[in-house]
Design an enzyme around this catalytic site. Sequence first.
Site, PDB file in Angstrom:
ATOM      1  N   GLU A 123       0.845  -1.199   0.000  1.00  0.00           N
ATOM      2  CA  GLU A 123       0.000   0.000   0.000  1.00  0.00           C
ATOM      3  C   GLU A 123       0.878   1.246   0.000  1.00  0.00           C
ATOM      4  O   GLU A 123       1.786   1.353   0.838  1.00  0.00           O
ATOM      5  CB  GLU A 123      -0.890   0.012   1.257  1.00  0.00           C
ATOM      6  CG  GLU A 123      -1.841  -1.167   1.322  1.00  0.00           C
ATOM      7  CD  GLU A 123      -2.697  -1.155   2.589  1.00  0.00           C
ATOM      8  OE1 GLU A 123      -2.639  -0.172   3.359  1.00  0.00           O
ATOM      9  OE2 GLU A 123      -3.420  -2.144   2.802  1.00  0.00           O
ATOM     10  N   GLU A 190      -8.881   1.402  -4.125  1.00  0.00           N
ATOM     11  CA  GLU A 190      -9.941   1.110  -3.153  1.00  0.00           C
ATOM     12  C   GLU A 190     -10.675   2.400  -2.773  1.00  0.00           C
ATOM     13  O   GLU A 190     -10.044   3.413  -2.409  1.00  0.00           O
ATOM     14  CB  GLU A 190      -9.322   0.456  -1.895  1.00  0.00           C
ATOM     15  CG  GLU A 190     -10.369   0.115  -0.846  1.00  0.00           C
ATOM     16  CD  GLU A 190      -9.893  -0.863   0.214  1.00  0.00           C
ATOM     17  OE1 GLU A 190      -8.766  -1.390   0.104  1.00  0.00           O
ATOM     18  OE2 GLU A 190     -10.657  -1.106   1.165  1.00  0.00           O
TER      19      GLU A 190
HETATM   20  O1  KIV Z   1      -6.691  -7.071   2.297  1.00  0.00           O
HETATM   21  C1  KIV Z   1      -7.468  -7.143   1.323  1.00  0.00           C
HETATM   22  O2  KIV Z   1      -8.341  -8.016   1.253  1.00  0.00           O
HETATM   23  C2  KIV Z   1      -7.342  -6.140   0.279  1.00  0.00           C
HETATM   24  C3  KIV Z   1      -8.455  -6.028  -0.718  1.00  0.00           C
HETATM   25  C4  KIV Z   1      -9.655  -5.457  -0.088  1.00  0.00           C
HETATM   26  C5  KIV Z   1      -8.049  -5.271  -1.925  1.00  0.00           C
HETATM   27  O3  KIV Z   1      -6.396  -5.420   0.249  1.00  0.00           O
END
Ligand code: KIV
Length: 273
Positions: A123, A190
Amino acid sequence: MSQAPQPDTRAVTFLDLTARKRAGQKIVVLTCYDALFARLLDELIDVLLVGDSVNQVLAGQDTTLSATLDQMIYHAASVRRGSRRALVVVDMPFLTYQISVTDAVRNAGRILQESGAHGVKIEGGRHLAPTIEAIVRTGIPVMGHLGLTPQSINTLGGYRVQGREEAVAKALIEDARAVEAAGAQALVLELVPTALAQRISAALTIPTIGIGAGPECDGQVLVLHDMLGLNEGFTPKFLKHYAHLADTVREAAGRYASEVRAGIYPGKDHSFE
Ligand code: KIV
């Protein structure tokens, strides 16, 4: 004589994802945390994402922050044991890639080496470009993640749509370009407005995978347990329930309990001579 089309059993690669974007074919992604579901999903879904959401969905934590590297490797190895065709991508948990580039490369390497997964997801935007570059240079494919980044939930102040203001939208586009330039091979978006997701998707050659980011992304991801209707309290606007398995589980468990209490189960058919 015409033959029925055969399912594509060839293993999906990151290069296939870019090719799909170029061909205008949508990429289908679901989270997956175990071998049992991986076996069920393998032929249907392009990418199985071992998300750190496992920490909330299965472990009952409020956020993803306490997920550990060992926990992610355990789940990723389980998913790989259950899959042959799907591409398996694993979230690098909080603090396993933010502290130093060396740590990030070592931890990403551990994920691939110990689980057999095909790539990692991290991220963040511009500030992580050197980290993404170093991981990719080591031979480890990276999927980026922008918009609502759950590992930063305490600075973002809640699970809300990101990039509604033009200045934030422009910063997100710059972040997306930086993530691509650093060598990432796909990007999760997201909780961003549809128009922004469209701008980002058009600006990149790598595919965007949306969750709460509208239909203009190159692919979509949902959390498996949410879309199956197993996680009853969680009903954000973007989520569509494709099944209502919580009801099914309760009904089956209730019938089992009644039959055991009434001495109906196990009967002759389920007992040995
Ligand atoms: O942790 C997760 O499941 C994610 C998705 C929501 C993209 O990062």
